[in-house]
Design a protein around this motif. Structure first.
Motif, short mmCIF file in Angstrom:
data_model
loop_
_atom_site.label_atom_id
_atom_site.label_comp_id
_atom_site.label_asym_id
_atom_site.label_seq_id
_atom_site.Cartn_x
_atom_site.Cartn_y
_atom_site.Cartn_z
N HIS A 175 0.83 -1.21 0.00
CA HIS A 175 0.00 0.00 0.00
C HIS A 175 0.86 1.26 0.00
N LEU A 176 1.88 1.30 0.85
CA LEU A 176 2.74 2.48 0.94
C LEU A 176 3.47 2.72 -0.38
N ARG A 177 3.92 1.66 -1.01
CA ARG A 177 4.65 1.82 -2.28
C ARG A 177 3.75 2.38 -3.38
N GLU A 178 2.50 1.97 -3.34
CA GLU A 178 1.60 2.36 -4.42
C GLU A 178 0.89 3.69 -4.15
N HIS A 179 0.84 4.12 -2.89
CA HIS A 179 0.02 5.29 -2.58
C HIS A 179 0.73 6.42 -1.87
N ASN A 180 1.94 6.19 -1.36
CA ASN A 180 2.57 7.25 -0.57
C ASN A 180 3.87 7.70 -1.24
N ALA A 181 3.79 8.77 -2.01
CA ALA A 181 4.95 9.25 -2.75
C ALA A 181 6.03 9.80 -1.82
N GLY A 182 5.64 10.16 -0.59
CA GLY A 182 6.60 10.77 0.34
C GLY A 182 7.71 9.84 0.80
#
Length: 253
Positions: free
Chosen positions: A82-89
């Motif tokens: 999820h973080l890889r796909e949704h969190n550009a930061g």
């Protein structure tokens, strides 16, 4: 190596022993681990339910808590995906535990890194769908490709451990995030089928890298009054990993 540890909310609330085992394991392997105290949910439940825009607050907090680290390790493949796909930061710096150990720390090339278990153990290996198909932690049967598994590479380093594969090694357990809520009957049937293959191998425990899938299977096992338990990869590796000569300090943030 300086590492930030991200503990998913469901691990923090239901399986804190997995969080502690992950911390201890990383420290034994020579990492200086920071656990940011204001970390929260990564926002995956909202995104999985079709409300990704409502996870903006979680996205901002994750970037605020972890943005200053080069390596962010998490004992949950679904949260990492999820973080890889949704969190550009924080993109490009988030690692699932097994891939961090094999791809970054290269523990498979360190002789005698893990020892022998006190008692022989038979485990059934459960490989989660998002780990295989999203993070490529293991091969997928539908691609007709050479078989591989980063979790199995690590398990093979432990003496006294027998790893048992089910007949259909990469079939879903039926958890699927909100799928287990919206399609409860189908979810339970899939879980029972998955367990039947593991139990046929007469395993002592079912092991995986995601407590979400294991929680689903554990619930069915309890209702069946089964003595078989579930184990996270971090718990078994930590048990088999000896203490280092120099123990690094845990640095609170």
């Amino acid at each position: 190596m300086h590492v930030a540890l991200f503990i998913p909310c469901y691990v923090d609330q239901f399986y804190p022993a997995v969080a502690i085992a992950t911390l201890e394991l990383l420290e034994k392997l020579g990492c200086e681990v920071v656990v940011p105290r204001n970390q929260t949910c990564c926002g995956q439940p909202m995104a999985n339910s079709g409300f990704a825009s409502q996870s903006a607050g979680c996205d901002r907090n994750m970037a605020r808590q972890f943005g200053g680290f080069d390596h962010i390790v998490c004992p949950s493949g679904s949260c990492v995906l999820h973080l890889r796909e949704h969190n550009a930061g924080i993109q490009g710096r988030v690692w699932e535990l097994s891939e961090f150990l094999t791809d970054r720390l290269q523990v498979q090339h360190q002789p005698n890194r893990f020892g022998t278990l006190e008692k022989p153990l038979r485990v059934g290996l459960h490989q989660s769908c998002h780990g295989q198909r999203g993070l490529r932690l293991a091969s997928m049967s539908e691609r007709n490709e050479p078989t591989f598994s980063k979790v199995e590479i690590l398990l093979n380093l432990i003496n006294g451990l027998t790893v048992c594969q089910p007949t259909r090694p990469d079939e879903c357990c039926g958890f699927g995030g909100t799928f287990c809520v919206t399609q409860e009957t189908l979810s339970v049937k899939m879980g029972k089928d998955r367990l039947a293959e593991h139990l046929a191998n007469k395993v002592d425990a079912i092991l995986g890298g995601d407590m979400s899938c294991l929680m689903h299977l554990e619930g069915i096992l309890r209702r069946q009054v089964s003595p078989v338990r579930v184990l996270h990869l971090a718990q078994l590796l930590n048990e088999a990993c000896p203490l280092p000569l120099h123990q690094p300090n845990t640095i609170p943030a």
